[in-house]
Design an enzyme around this catalytic site. Structure first.
Site, mmCIF file in Angstrom:
data_model
loop_
_atom_site.group_PDB
_atom_site.id
_atom_site.type_symbol
_atom_site.label_atom_id
_atom_site.label_comp_id
_atom_site.label_asym_id
_atom_site.label_seq_id
_atom_site.Cartn_x
_atom_site.Cartn_y
_atom_site.Cartn_z
ATOM 1 N N SER A 154 25.033 24.731 59.231
ATOM 2 C CA SER A 154 26.206 24.469 60.450
ATOM 3 C C SER A 154 26.754 23.079 60.364
ATOM 4 O O SER A 154 27.646 22.817 61.043
ATOM 5 C CB SER A 154 25.293 24.547 61.716
ATOM 6 O OG SER A 154 24.103 23.789 61.741
ATOM 7 N N LYS A 193 24.224 21.340 71.063
ATOM 8 C CA LYS A 193 24.711 20.077 70.031
ATOM 9 C C LYS A 193 25.740 19.568 70.892
ATOM 10 O O LYS A 193 25.876 18.122 70.670
ATOM 11 C CB LYS A 193 25.381 21.092 68.841
ATOM 12 C CG LYS A 193 24.426 21.518 68.018
ATOM 13 C CD LYS A 193 24.865 22.426 66.843
ATOM 14 C CE LYS A 193 23.776 22.803 65.861
ATOM 15 N NZ LYS A 193 24.145 23.628 64.772
#
EC number: 3.4.21.53
Length: 352
Positions: free
Chosen positions: A242, A287
């Site tokens: 990611s 995040k």
């Protein structure tokens, strides 16, 4: 009196022993929570590249581990902590060491894709030799686990050569449940053809609702690459794919004389392929929290073509819930992110 005291001491020892056992007893679940934001410039080195950034590019992380009773209960106390069944994280026979190795393989593959995307965008030289697509793990209950092995390398689908995971996905997309995929596989040094029926993705697989496929989880493009100028990425103790998109931005920034950061602190997340397409990730809301805690000005996140339930929607909702000043920007490609940054004025001018 002495007997009563001994009883109290014995009870205390028993309670203490139970608490210790509960600490070390692992449940069949994993927890995840917001991690941090790491500045990328110290870990990326383009030979002769431009390192004078006024701001920064940062990857964002999610912390994950196997739960005990305490972590399981603790995870229920925040909207930004999640619990996952163990079989969604690791395959049944996979050890913790195997799982971490697989995560590192995906990180390495994402770094390769990031370098290729950045160099292609900048018009720099890239030489690639493709060696097939590695089968790293399977989705339980789907057909791939019955027909393929972990040592296989997929070379073609229905007679069409596939060099990358993205090409593999495109060849499988659009098929329906009644069809099969004829895979050309390198197995034990020989090329063999294997007809693999299509299966529906389980409902608990993120982004898999209503889709069919063969059931390979986290395939990896196996390739040998050289770059001119040379580039290295050295990040420890972070796994998974990611961070690829943010690696691409940092590499690109060092390849070109113009500083794309313009004084802004820019964090983000997203997979990336060799063509610069930005893809879906897990833990978008966590995040955003990491970006907020780091004081990021901008947070890039996959827009996924504007589909319902996208990472961008999840991140935007989380940012609104946090009341953060971090601006969430959804992008589908590396080019879109660069165009957005080029449209900004320097941070100093904006704040004056």
């Amino acid at each position: 009196m002495v007997i009563e005291k001994k009883k109290k001491i014995s009870k205390a020892w028993i309670i203490g022993a139970i608490l210790i056992v509960l600490h070390f007893y692992k449940l069949p679940f994993y927890y995840s929570q917001p991690g941090d934001a790491k500045e990328l410039a110290p870990f990326v080195e383009v030979e002769g590249g431009y390192k004078e950034e006024q701001g920064s590019f940062m990857l964002t992380t999610v912390l994950m581990g196997q739960t005990n009773v305490y972590f399981y209960a603790w995870a229920q106390l925040s909207d930004y902590r999640d619990i996952y069944p163990e079989d969604q994280i690791k395959r049944p026979e996979e050890t913790e060491e195997d799982y971490l190795h697989r995560q590192q393989m995906m990180m390495t593959s994402s770094q390769d894709a990031a370098k290729i995307a950045a160099y292609e965008y900048a018009g720099k030289e890239v030489n690639i030799s493709y060696n097939g697509i590695m089968v790293t793990s399977f989705i339980e209950g789907m057909s791939a686990e019955e027909y393929l092995t972990h040592e296989d390398r997929i070379l073609a689908v229905d007679g069409y050569r596939v060099k990358t995971v993205n090409e593999l996905n495109k060849r499988l997309a659009g098929k329906d449940l009644s069809e099969e995929a004829v895979l050309t596989v390198l197995r034990d040094g020989e090329e063999v053809e294997i007809a693999v029926p299509l299966s529906p993705f389980p409902e608990d697989i993120e982004g898999g609702e209503g889709r069919v496929g063969i059931g390979i989880m986290y395939p990896v493009t196996d390739r040998s690459i050289s770059f001119t100028p040379e580039v290295t990425i050295d990040v420890q103790n972070i796994g998974g794919p990611s961070a690829g998109f943010m690696f691409a931005l940092e590499v690109l920034n060092q390849l070109t004389s113009e500083d794309l950061t313009k004084g802004y602190h820019i964090s983000g997340t997203g997979t990336i392929d060799e063509q610069g397409n930005v893809g879906r990730i897990g833990g978008a809301k966590q995040k955003v929290v990491a970006a907020h805690n780091a004081g990021s000005d901008i947070f890039f996140v996959p827009k996924e073509g504007g589909r319902e339930g996208s990472n961008y929607e999840e991140a935007s909702a989380t940012a609104q819930d946090l009341g953060t000043s971090t601006k969430v920007i959804g992008v589908n490609t590396l080019a879109e992110a660069v165009e957005y940054l080029e449209s900004l004025g320097p941070k100093e001018e904006k704040e004056s």
